[in-house]
Design a protein around this motif. Structure first.
Motif, PDB file in Angstrom:
ATOM      1  N   THR A 237       0.532   0.446   7.816  1.00 46.86           N
ATOM      2  CA  THR A 237      -0.186  -0.605   7.096  1.00 46.86           C
ATOM      3  C   THR A 237      -1.510  -0.094   6.558  1.00 46.86           C
ATOM      4  O   THR A 237      -1.871  -0.340   5.398  1.00 46.86           O
ATOM      5  CB  THR A 237      -0.430  -1.814   8.031  1.00 46.86           C
ATOM      6  OG1 THR A 237       0.820  -2.355   8.429  1.00 46.86           O
ATOM      7  CG2 THR A 237      -1.238  -2.888   7.324  1.00 46.86           C
ATOM      8  N   THR A 238      -2.247   0.633   7.372  1.00 43.69           N
ATOM      9  CA  THR A 238      -3.532   1.201   6.935  1.00 43.69           C
ATOM     10  C   THR A 238      -3.336   2.178   5.787  1.00 43.69           C
ATOM     11  O   THR A 238      -4.095   2.173   4.806  1.00 43.69           O
ATOM     12  CB  THR A 238      -4.222   1.911   8.117  1.00 43.69           C
ATOM     13  OG1 THR A 238      -4.422   0.977   9.181  1.00 43.69           O
ATOM     14  CG2 THR A 238      -5.560   2.489   7.693  1.00 43.69           C
ATOM     15  N   PHE A 266       7.492   1.213   2.408  1.00 44.37           N
ATOM     16  CA  PHE A 266       7.453   2.412   3.244  1.00 44.37           C
ATOM     17  C   PHE A 266       8.421   2.192   4.398  1.00 44.37           C
ATOM     18  O   PHE A 266       8.162   1.401   5.304  1.00 44.37           O
ATOM     19  CB  PHE A 266       6.036   2.625   3.771  1.00 44.37           C
ATOM     20  CG  PHE A 266       5.785   4.004   4.328  1.00 44.37           C
ATOM     21  CD1 PHE A 266       6.435   4.437   5.477  1.00 44.37           C
ATOM     22  CD2 PHE A 266       4.891   4.862   3.709  1.00 44.37           C
ATOM     23  CE1 PHE A 266       6.197   5.697   6.000  1.00 44.37           C
ATOM     24  CE2 PHE A 266       4.647   6.127   4.224  1.00 44.37           C
ATOM     25  CZ  PHE A 266       5.292   6.553   5.366  1.00 44.37           C
ATOM     26  N   LYS A 267       9.542   2.883   4.346  1.00 39.98           N
ATOM     27  CA  LYS A 267      10.551   2.751   5.387  1.00 39.98           C
ATOM     28  C   LYS A 267      10.480   3.984   6.279  1.00 39.98           C
ATOM     29  O   LYS A 267      10.689   5.113   5.814  1.00 39.98           O
ATOM     30  CB  LYS A 267      11.942   2.604   4.780  1.00 39.98           C
ATOM     31  CG  LYS A 267      13.004   2.155   5.785  1.00 39.98           C
ATOM     32  CD  LYS A 267      14.284   1.738   5.074  1.00 39.98           C
ATOM     33  CE  LYS A 267      15.264   1.110   6.058  1.00 39.98           C
ATOM     34  NZ  LYS A 267      16.516   0.678   5.401  1.00 39.98           N
ATOM     35  N   PHE A 268      10.159   3.786   7.553  1.00 42.58           N
ATOM     36  CA  PHE A 268      10.047   4.882   8.488  1.00 42.58           C
ATOM     37  C   PHE A 268      10.991   4.625   9.676  1.00 42.58           C
ATOM     38  O   PHE A 268      11.663   3.589   9.717  1.00 42.58           O
ATOM     39  CB  PHE A 268       8.601   5.073   8.946  1.00 42.58           C
ATOM     40  CG  PHE A 268       7.955   3.827   9.486  1.00 42.58           C
ATOM     41  CD1 PHE A 268       7.738   3.662  10.837  1.00 42.58           C
ATOM     42  CD2 PHE A 268       7.555   2.804   8.626  1.00 42.58           C
ATOM     43  CE1 PHE A 268       7.148   2.521  11.334  1.00 42.58           C
ATOM     44  CE2 PHE A 268       6.961   1.653   9.111  1.00 42.58           C
ATOM     45  CZ  PHE A 268       6.763   1.510  10.466  1.00 42.58           C
ATOM     46  N   LYS A 269      11.045   5.548  10.573  1.00 39.11           N
ATOM     47  CA  LYS A 269      12.055   5.483  11.636  1.00 39.11           C
ATOM     48  C   LYS A 269      12.023   4.159  12.398  1.00 39.11           C
ATOM     49  O   LYS A 269      13.052   3.629  12.782  1.00 39.11           O
ATOM     50  CB  LYS A 269      11.853   6.646  12.613  1.00 39.11           C
ATOM     51  CG  LYS A 269      12.168   8.007  12.011  1.00 39.11           C
ATOM     52  CD  LYS A 269      11.892   9.120  13.003  1.00 39.11           C
ATOM     53  CE  LYS A 269      12.187  10.478  12.374  1.00 39.11           C
ATOM     54  NZ  LYS A 269      11.885  11.597  13.310  1.00 39.11           N
ATOM     55  N   ASP A 270      10.828   3.635  12.592  1.00 36.56           N
ATOM     56  CA  ASP A 270      10.694   2.463  13.456  1.00 36.56           C
ATOM     57  C   ASP A 270      10.359   1.174  12.707  1.00 36.56           C
ATOM     58  O   ASP A 270       9.978   0.181  13.329  1.00 36.56           O
ATOM     59  CB  ASP A 270       9.603   2.718  14.514  1.00 36.56           C
ATOM     60  CG  ASP A 270       9.962   3.870  15.428  1.00 36.56           C
ATOM     61  OD1 ASP A 270      11.151   3.989  15.764  1.00 36.56           O
ATOM     62  OD2 ASP A 270       9.067   4.650  15.776  1.00 36.56           O
ATOM     63  N   LEU A 272       9.738  -1.141   8.576  1.00 35.41           N
ATOM     64  CA  LEU A 272       9.623  -1.263   7.126  1.00 35.41           C
ATOM     65  C   LEU A 272       8.357  -2.063   6.818  1.00 35.41           C
ATOM     66  O   LEU A 272       8.160  -3.159   7.329  1.00 35.41           O
ATOM     67  CB  LEU A 272      10.849  -1.986   6.545  1.00 35.41           C
ATOM     68  CG  LEU A 272      10.777  -2.376   5.063  1.00 35.41           C
ATOM     69  CD1 LEU A 272      10.713  -1.133   4.186  1.00 35.41           C
ATOM     70  CD2 LEU A 272      11.980  -3.237   4.674  1.00 35.41           C
ATOM     71  N   VAL A 273       7.507  -1.494   5.970  1.00 30.79           N
ATOM     72  CA  VAL A 273       6.268  -2.145   5.573  1.00 30.79           C
ATOM     73  C   VAL A 273       6.217  -2.209   4.058  1.00 30.79           C
ATOM     74  O   VAL A 273       6.573  -1.244   3.373  1.00 30.79           O
ATOM     75  CB  VAL A 273       5.030  -1.380   6.113  1.00 30.79           C
ATOM     76  CG1 VAL A 273       3.741  -2.001   5.592  1.00 30.79           C
ATOM     77  CG2 VAL A 273       5.036  -1.369   7.634  1.00 30.79           C
ATOM     78  N   GLU A 283      -7.140  -7.832  -3.812  1.00 32.47           N
ATOM     79  CA  GLU A 283      -7.100  -6.963  -2.640  1.00 32.47           C
ATOM     80  C   GLU A 283      -5.639  -6.688  -2.275  1.00 32.47           C
ATOM     81  O   GLU A 283      -4.764  -7.526  -2.492  1.00 32.47           O
ATOM     82  CB  GLU A 283      -7.812  -7.624  -1.456  1.00 32.47           C
ATOM     83  CG  GLU A 283      -9.298  -7.839  -1.666  1.00 32.47           C
ATOM     84  CD  GLU A 283     -10.070  -6.539  -1.821  1.00 32.47           C
ATOM     85  OE1 GLU A 283      -9.649  -5.527  -1.199  1.00 32.47           O
ATOM     86  OE2 GLU A 283     -11.075  -6.519  -2.554  1.00 32.47           O
ATOM     87  N   PRO A 284      -5.362  -5.523  -1.731  1.00 34.44           N
ATOM     88  CA  PRO A 284      -3.986  -5.218  -1.311  1.00 34.44           C
ATOM     89  C   PRO A 284      -3.481  -6.208  -0.264  1.00 34.44           C
ATOM     90  O   PRO A 284      -4.231  -6.618   0.622  1.00 34.44           O
ATOM     91  CB  PRO A 284      -4.098  -3.812  -0.718  1.00 34.44           C
ATOM     92  CG  PRO A 284      -5.333  -3.234  -1.316  1.00 34.44           C
ATOM     93  CD  PRO A 284      -6.274  -4.389  -1.502  1.00 34.44           C
ATOM     94  N   VAL A 285      -2.223  -6.589  -0.395  1.00 33.06           N
ATOM     95  CA  VAL A 285      -1.561  -7.436   0.599  1.00 33.06           C
ATOM     96  C   VAL A 285      -0.436  -6.609   1.217  1.00 33.06           C
ATOM     97  O   VAL A 285       0.438  -6.109   0.510  1.00 33.06           O
ATOM     98  CB  VAL A 285      -0.991  -8.714  -0.041  1.00 33.06           C
ATOM     99  CG1 VAL A 285      -0.218  -9.527   0.995  1.00 33.06           C
ATOM    100  CG2 VAL A 285      -2.103  -9.550  -0.656  1.00 33.06           C
ATOM    101  N   VAL A 286      -0.475  -6.461   2.515  1.00 36.17           N
ATOM    102  CA  VAL A 286       0.510  -5.635   3.213  1.00 36.17           C
ATOM    103  C   VAL A 286       1.160  -6.460   4.317  1.00 36.17           C
ATOM    104  O   VAL A 286       0.473  -7.188   5.043  1.00 36.17           O
ATOM    105  CB  VAL A 286      -0.151  -4.374   3.811  1.00 36.17           C
ATOM    106  CG1 VAL A 286       0.885  -3.534   4.545  1.00 36.17           C
ATOM    107  CG2 VAL A 286      -0.825  -3.555   2.712  1.00 36.17           C
ATOM    108  N   GLU A 287       2.482  -6.367   4.420  1.00 36.19           N
ATOM    109  CA  GLU A 287       3.187  -7.110   5.459  1.00 36.19           C
ATOM    110  C   GLU A 287       4.228  -6.231   6.134  1.00 36.19           C
ATOM    111  O   GLU A 287       4.859  -5.387   5.493  1.00 36.19           O
ATOM    112  CB  GLU A 287       3.849  -8.368   4.885  1.00 36.19           C
ATOM    113  CG  GLU A 287       4.783  -8.120   3.717  1.00 36.19           C
ATOM    114  CD  GLU A 287       5.350  -9.405   3.141  1.00 36.19           C
ATOM    115  OE1 GLU A 287       5.511 -10.379   3.897  1.00 36.19           O
ATOM    116  OE2 GLU A 287       5.640  -9.418   1.927  1.00 36.19           O
ATOM    117  N   ILE A 288       4.384  -6.426   7.424  1.00 38.36           N
ATOM    118  CA  ILE A 288       5.397  -5.720   8.206  1.00 38.36           C
ATOM    119  C   ILE A 288       6.675  -6.550   8.165  1.00 38.36           C
ATOM    120  O   ILE A 288       6.702  -7.676   8.649  1.00 38.36           O
ATOM    121  CB  ILE A 288       4.927  -5.520   9.648  1.00 38.36           C
ATOM    122  CG1 ILE A 288       3.647  -4.680   9.678  1.00 38.36           C
ATOM    123  CG2 ILE A 288       6.023  -4.843  10.482  1.00 38.36           C
ATOM    124  CD1 ILE A 288       2.989  -4.607  11.051  1.00 38.36           C
TER     125      ILE A 288
END
Length: 350
Positions: A237-238, A266-270, A272-273, A283-288
């Motif tokens: 997220t950061t 961003f899809k990683f092993k553990d 998706l963000v 401003e950026p909006v980020v969600e898990i």
């Protein structure tokens, strides 16, 4: 089969609206499918929508009201044959004219098809800037709509909401205007969903415009394969926030008042963000979206902004992504795409 077309400029909140609408229809016992159209070679929204458990197909490399008409017909026929939905929701790229899509579908031999009222979504937090940047495009989108949704009312005061509604009704006095926050899916959002049970009656004699040309938007999409050590969703997220802020600041040097949409998944092993940015002042909006993951790793992005040349956008986006990945010691490799003459159809298994 009923077709719901949800348009709106880049970053207006179409995907959030669609995800909540899809869940609502499934809860009501409907069998639905979703077609997501993105302007670049890589689709971002299809993956994030599918994470909600919805059946999704993506059309990429163009706009379905301009260059992807054949792909759209092929996709609809495939969906009908393989899945037999009673509702199909279409999310066009943010630089499409929804009415043109409806007219193209009416000419296809798809059996019994009805249409919900044509929808366009407006971002209340930046409607004034949209009007300054791309007035002809915004005017055409609203004129071609039966329902206009004033979205993101949780981000603005009552005066801004009223101003947006007045502007919409000045452009299209016949439109039904609904004010809501798609993110919150409140009672006003419920009213919008109820309105979609009606039938579309809109017919227009008008010039067949090329929406991509009218929008004046530069677009660039791509994908990186990545290899990383164990990463926590908070760290990802950061990273996403930093990438989006860097892109915003560099694009502002070219167009200080840009609007559009920069999306990264961003899809990683553990997990998706997903990250999103919609304007020079935003401003950026980020969600898990997934805290478990399936072991796959990649970064997909789509950037489309006003009054910036593609060549400039390519340089900015790649530089900002690569700089952050290098700082985080993440191995990456850019994936190359070739343009094919055949319809581009990506099926996402869920």
């Amino acid at each position: 089969m009923k077709v719901i077309i949800i348009g709106g400029f880049l970053g207006s909140g179409k995907t959030t609206t669609l995800r909540n609408l899809g869940k609502h229809l499934i809860d009501k016992g409907h069998k639905i499918a979703i077609i997501v159209n993105e302007v670049g070679e890589v689709g971002v929204d299809g993956e994030t929508i599918s994470s909600s458990g919805l059946v999704t197909k993506e059309l990429t490399s163009g706009c379905i009201c301009c260059s992807l008409k054949i792909s759209m017909e092929f996709t609809l026929q495939t969906i009908i044959e393989d899945y037999e939905p009673d509702v199909v929701i279409i999310e066009p790229t943010g630089i499409a004219f929804p009415l043109q899509i409806k007219e193209h579908i009416e000419l296809m031999d798809l059996g019994e098809v009805s249409f919900a009222p044509v929808v366009s979504i407006v971002d209340a937090s930046r409607f004034g800037v949209e009007w300054e940047q791309i007035p002809r495009f915004i005017e055409n989108q609203i004129k071609e709509s039966e329902i206009v949704c004033i979205n993101k009312i949780d981000l603005v005061d009552s005066e801004a909401i009223a101003t947006s509604t007045q502007m919409v009704l000045k452009i299209n006095p016949d439109a039904i205007v609904v004010e809501f926050s798609a993110k919150n899916a409140d009672e006003k959002f419920e009213r919008f969903m109820d309105l979609l049970t009606g039938e579309s009656e809109i017919r227009q004699e008008r010039e067949d415009l090329n929406s991509m040309e009218v929008s004046g938007v530069g677009a660039y999409a791509g994908e990186y394969s990545i290899k990383s050590e164990a990463m926590h969703p908070d760290n990802v997220t950061t990273m996403m926030v930093h990438i989006l802020m860097d892109i915003r600041d560099k694009v502002k040097q070219i167009n200080p008042y840009f609007i559009g949409h920069v999306k990264i998944s961003f899809k990683f092993k553990d997990g998706l963000v997903k990250g999103s940015l919609t304007s020079s002042e935003g401003e950026p909006v980020v969600e898990i979206l997934d805290e478990k993951g399936d072991g796959e790793e990649h970064l997909k992005f789509l950037s489309a902004v006003t009054k910036v040349q593609k060549e400039e956008l390519v340089e900015i986006v790649d530089e900002c992504i690569q700089d952050i990945l290098e700082k985080e010691c993440i191995f990456f490799e850019k994936i190359s795409f070739q343009v094919h003459d055949k319809p581009n159809l990506i099926t996402l298994d869920i």
